[in-house]
Design a protein around this motif. Structure first.
Motif, PDB file in Angstrom:
ATOM      1  N   LEU A 324     -14.052  -0.188   5.351  1.00 51.76           N
ATOM      2  CA  LEU A 324     -13.752   0.462   4.060  1.00 51.76           C
ATOM      3  C   LEU A 324     -14.905   0.368   3.068  1.00 51.76           C
ATOM      4  O   LEU A 324     -15.054   1.212   2.195  1.00 51.76           O
ATOM      5  N   LYS A 325     -15.760  -0.657   3.238  1.00 49.17           N
ATOM      6  CA  LYS A 325     -16.924  -0.772   2.346  1.00 49.17           C
ATOM      7  C   LYS A 325     -17.931   0.338   2.671  1.00 49.17           C
ATOM      8  O   LYS A 325     -18.527   0.953   1.788  1.00 49.17           O
ATOM      9  N   GLU A 326     -18.104   0.592   3.976  1.00 51.57           N
ATOM     10  CA  GLU A 326     -19.021   1.665   4.387  1.00 51.57           C
ATOM     11  C   GLU A 326     -18.488   3.007   3.891  1.00 51.57           C
ATOM     12  O   GLU A 326     -19.230   3.853   3.377  1.00 51.57           O
ATOM     13  N   TYR A 327     -17.173   3.188   4.021  1.00 46.20           N
ATOM     14  CA  TYR A 327     -16.528   4.424   3.550  1.00 46.20           C
ATOM     15  C   TYR A 327     -16.778   4.590   2.048  1.00 46.20           C
ATOM     16  O   TYR A 327     -17.146   5.670   1.568  1.00 46.20           O
ATOM     17  N   GLU A 328     -16.620   3.507   1.314  1.00 46.36           N
ATOM     18  CA  GLU A 328     -16.803   3.561  -0.141  1.00 46.36           C
ATOM     19  C   GLU A 328     -18.252   3.885  -0.504  1.00 46.36           C
ATOM     20  O   GLU A 328     -18.516   4.685  -1.397  1.00 46.36           O
ATOM     21  N   ARG A 329     -19.187   3.282   0.253  1.00 52.52           N
ATOM     22  CA  ARG A 329     -20.610   3.571   0.004  1.00 52.52           C
ATOM     23  C   ARG A 329     -20.900   5.054   0.197  1.00 52.52           C
ATOM     24  O   ARG A 329     -21.603   5.673  -0.570  1.00 52.52           O
ATOM     25  N   ARG A 330     -20.294   5.646   1.261  1.00 52.37           N
ATOM     26  CA  ARG A 330     -20.604   7.049   1.563  1.00 52.37           C
ATOM     27  C   ARG A 330     -19.840   8.024   0.684  1.00 52.37           C
ATOM     28  O   ARG A 330     -20.362   9.072   0.311  1.00 52.37           O
ATOM     29  N   GLY A 332     -17.647   7.128  -2.146  1.00 52.98           N
ATOM     30  CA  GLY A 332     -17.419   6.772  -3.540  1.00 52.98           C
ATOM     31  C   GLY A 332     -16.053   6.222  -3.895  1.00 52.98           C
ATOM     32  O   GLY A 332     -15.789   5.998  -5.069  1.00 52.98           O
ATOM     33  N   GLU A 333     -15.156   6.039  -2.924  1.00 50.47           N
ATOM     34  CA  GLU A 333     -13.880   5.407  -3.281  1.00 50.47           C
ATOM     35  C   GLU A 333     -13.357   4.594  -2.096  1.00 50.47           C
ATOM     36  O   GLU A 333     -13.694   4.876  -0.934  1.00 50.47           O
ATOM     37  N   ASN A 334     -12.545   3.605  -2.422  1.00 51.82           N
ATOM     38  CA  ASN A 334     -12.021   2.748  -1.353  1.00 51.82           C
ATOM     39  C   ASN A 334     -10.542   3.073  -1.125  1.00 51.82           C
ATOM     40  O   ASN A 334      -9.727   2.923  -2.035  1.00 51.82           O
ATOM     41  N   PRO A 335     -10.182   3.539   0.110  1.00 48.31           N
ATOM     42  CA  PRO A 335      -8.788   3.884   0.369  1.00 48.31           C
ATOM     43  C   PRO A 335      -7.839   2.725   0.062  1.00 48.31           C
ATOM     44  O   PRO A 335      -6.682   2.943  -0.301  1.00 48.31           O
ATOM     45  N   ALA A 336      -8.335   1.469   0.182  1.00 49.51           N
ATOM     46  CA  ALA A 336      -7.445   0.324  -0.060  1.00 49.51           C
ATOM     47  C   ALA A 336      -6.943   0.339  -1.505  1.00 49.51           C
ATOM     48  O   ALA A 336      -5.842  -0.137  -1.777  1.00 49.51           O
ATOM     49  N   SER A 337      -7.742   0.907  -2.450  1.00 50.90           N
ATOM     50  CA  SER A 337      -7.205   0.989  -3.810  1.00 50.90           C
ATOM     51  C   SER A 337      -6.528   2.323  -4.088  1.00 50.90           C
ATOM     52  O   SER A 337      -5.448   2.351  -4.682  1.00 50.90           O
ATOM     53  N   VAL A 338      -7.118   3.450  -3.614  1.00 52.92           N
ATOM     54  CA  VAL A 338      -6.503   4.732  -4.001  1.00 52.92           C
ATOM     55  C   VAL A 338      -5.248   5.090  -3.185  1.00 52.92           C
ATOM     56  O   VAL A 338      -4.464   5.920  -3.601  1.00 52.92           O
ATOM     57  N   MET A 339      -5.082   4.453  -2.022  1.00 51.91           N
ATOM     58  CA  MET A 339      -3.873   4.770  -1.224  1.00 51.91           C
ATOM     59  C   MET A 339      -3.040   3.515  -1.016  1.00 51.91           C
ATOM     60  O   MET A 339      -2.377   3.376   0.020  1.00 51.91           O
ATOM     61  N   ALA A 340      -3.103   2.594  -1.958  1.00 48.82           N
ATOM     62  CA  ALA A 340      -2.481   1.284  -1.755  1.00 48.82           C
ATOM     63  C   ALA A 340      -1.021   1.396  -1.303  1.00 48.82           C
ATOM     64  O   ALA A 340      -0.602   0.731  -0.347  1.00 48.82           O
ATOM     65  N   GLU A 341      -0.253   2.282  -1.955  1.00 46.37           N
ATOM     66  CA  GLU A 341       1.180   2.371  -1.622  1.00 46.37           C
ATOM     67  C   GLU A 341       1.412   2.862  -0.194  1.00 46.37           C
ATOM     68  O   GLU A 341       2.214   2.312   0.550  1.00 46.37           O
ATOM     69  N   ASP A 342       0.659   3.938   0.159  1.00 50.25           N
ATOM     70  CA  ASP A 342       0.816   4.501   1.515  1.00 50.25           C
ATOM     71  C   ASP A 342       0.404   3.490   2.579  1.00 50.25           C
ATOM     72  O   ASP A 342       1.049   3.370   3.624  1.00 50.25           O
ATOM     73  N   LEU A 343      -0.687   2.784   2.302  1.00 50.63           N
ATOM     74  CA  LEU A 343      -1.148   1.804   3.293  1.00 50.63           C
ATOM     75  C   LEU A 343      -0.112   0.689   3.460  1.00 50.63           C
ATOM     76  O   LEU A 343       0.156   0.251   4.584  1.00 50.63           O
ATOM     77  N   TYR A 354      -4.671  -4.025   7.671  1.00 47.90           N
ATOM     78  CA  TYR A 354      -5.764  -3.741   6.745  1.00 47.90           C
ATOM     79  C   TYR A 354      -5.989  -4.850   5.740  1.00 47.90           C
ATOM     80  O   TYR A 354      -5.118  -5.680   5.491  1.00 47.90           O
ATOM     81  N   SER A 355      -7.222  -4.848   5.231  1.00 44.61           N
ATOM     82  CA  SER A 355      -7.574  -5.746   4.141  1.00 44.61           C
ATOM     83  C   SER A 355      -8.380  -4.887   3.175  1.00 44.61           C
ATOM     84  O   SER A 355      -8.479  -3.663   3.357  1.00 44.61           O
ATOM     85  N   GLU A 356      -9.014  -5.512   2.211  1.00 43.63           N
ATOM     86  CA  GLU A 356      -9.803  -4.726   1.262  1.00 43.63           C
ATOM     87  C   GLU A 356     -11.024  -4.096   1.934  1.00 43.63           C
ATOM     88  O   GLU A 356     -11.551  -3.092   1.505  1.00 43.63           O
ATOM     89  N   ASN A 357     -11.487  -4.724   3.026  1.00 38.98           N
ATOM     90  CA  ASN A 357     -12.730  -4.272   3.663  1.00 38.98           C
ATOM     91  C   ASN A 357     -12.528  -3.470   4.934  1.00 38.98           C
ATOM     92  O   ASN A 357     -13.453  -2.823   5.414  1.00 38.98           O
ATOM     93  N   HIS A 358     -11.332  -3.541   5.502  1.00 37.95           N
ATOM     94  CA  HIS A 358     -11.211  -3.029   6.859  1.00 37.95           C
ATOM     95  C   HIS A 358      -9.828  -2.484   7.138  1.00 37.95           C
ATOM     96  O   HIS A 358      -8.839  -3.010   6.632  1.00 37.95           O
ATOM     97  N   LEU A 359      -9.776  -1.419   7.933  1.00 41.04           N
ATOM     98  CA  LEU A 359      -8.488  -0.808   8.267  1.00 41.04           C
ATOM     99  C   LEU A 359      -8.511  -0.434   9.739  1.00 41.04           C
ATOM    100  O   LEU A 359      -9.478   0.172  10.217  1.00 41.04           O
TER     101      LEU A 359
END
Ligand code: SF4
Length: 377
Positions: A324-330, A332-343, A354-359
């Protein structure tokens, strides 16, 4: 970044009941020869080559690429080497069908640099093979592996399909045991998908074949994961299992969104930003190329949203999952925060970890992966 090359060889001796690939029934040598000339012309006149990319994988898929003569294969490879910068150590895969190759031909393929063979075994039950419209028998699969080994292939993969009509869990277990006895370096194990427009879809609609049973497919999948692990295979993708270091380098490019330049009828290219698809009808493809026109019929430059969606769901196919960190770098957002409920919901259903860094998908998530992918698409 290195790139791969995909070549589509559409001819098959007959058409299988479940197949929705772009294939044509092999009619005569002349048709194949004409197609090979068109393919060579398309490669030679290719404008999609990226001078920064060196080629480290070549993959002949189909159809039945092993219907190519060594001379035809050589012609195509020469065109690739003249047009692209090909690294000396490459993975060169050829899809084959059991009973379409001889020892002599396999030796010639090896001499031309083919170092990986992938073929469709599908099942070790001759009745099921017949029902699927396959021309080979289980014994042909065993003999083909023998010929591949004798001709020096040290990287062999084959495909099996689970969840065939009327297949029981015990039947599937026998299939898996038979496959593992042959000790391939790589196995692709798919759950049957019924595609609209295929004879199988029609047989199911008219009740001549039963509907695939989802729960049974799930149990079959569990068995795949357990049995392959017992024999030392690592599951590196939803449907793909390999002994250490024998993952398909070419197919991994698709799951990692790396560039693949593709040639031939219905071939799909991706250069990191743009997807291109060639004409799907073989005669039209050949006429377009022969008359100097581009066979590309669809070209889509992906925007950031599309790129991020593809990146996420293709990475999720891999056992290693999505960083998720690589995703955020590329993007600009981290799914762990923007999709927290769905996840959290998918986590409660046991489909993801999942964790904050990995899914990543759980084993159950691999069976019901579409529910997770839908979140990103
Ligand atoms: S051999 Fe493969 S590509 Fe050819 S018709 Fe059968 S499933 Fe389709």
């Amino acid at each position: 970044m290195n790139a791969g090359i995909y070549l589509h060889i559409p001819f098959c001796r007959s058409r299988c009941s479940y197949c929705d690939f772009a294939t044509d029934v092999f009619k005569n040598e002349e048709t194949v020869e004409r197609y090979v000339s068109a393919l060579v012309k398309e490669i030679s006149e290719s404008k999609i080559q990226n001078p920064k990319s060196k080629i480290d994988t070549i993959y002949f898929g189909g159809g039945t690429p092993s219907l190519l003569s060594p001379k035809q294969l050589e012609k195509i490879l020469n065109a690739i080497h003249k047009t692209f910068s090909v690294l000396p150590e490459i993975e060169l895969t050829m899809e084959m069908n059991p009973a379409t190759v001889t020892l002599e031909i396999l030796r010639e393929y090896r001499n031309l640099g083919v170092n990986r063979a992938s073929f469709g075994a599908q099942t070790f039950d001759d009745t099921e093979l017949k029902r699927l419209g396959r021309r080979h028998t289980a014994q042909d699969v065993r003999e083909t592996i023998g010929l591949l080994r004798e001709s020096g292939f040290a990287n062999v993969s084959f495909d099996l399909i689970a969840g065939l009509p009327r297949q029981t869990l015990a039947d599937w277990e026998t299939n898996l045991d038979e496959a593992l006895k042959l000790k391939p370096e790589h196995l692709s194990l798919y759950l049957l998908e019924v595609h609209e427009g295929t004879p199988l879809a029609e047989q199911i609609r008219s009740k001549r074949q039963p509907m695939p049973d989802e729960d049974l497919a799930g149990e079959m999948y569990e068995l795949i994961v357990e049995k392959t692990a017992e024999k030392g295979y690592a599951q590196y993708e939803i449907s793909n299992f390999s002994l250490p270091e024998f993952e398909s380098k070419h197919n991994s490019k698709y799951w990692r969104c790396e560039p693949v330049f593709a040639f031939g009828v219905s071939a799909h290219s991706f250069d990191g930003e743009t997807r291109r698809a060639n004409e799907r009808d073989t005669n039209k493809y050949v006429s377009l190329v022969e008359s100097g026109k581009s066979p590309v019929v669809e070209e889509i430059k992906l925007d950031n949203k599309q790129l991020s969606a593809e990146f996420a769901f293709l990475r999720l196919r891999l056992a290693e999952g999505l960083n998720l960190k690589e995703y955020e770098r590329r993007f600009g957002e981290n799914p762990a925060s923007v999709m927290a409920e769905d996840l959290a919901r998918l986590g409660d259903l046991g489909l993801i970890e999942y964790s904050e860094n990995h899914l990543k998908l759980t084993r159950k998530g691999m069976v019901y992966s579409n529910e997770v992918f839908a979140l990103f698409v």
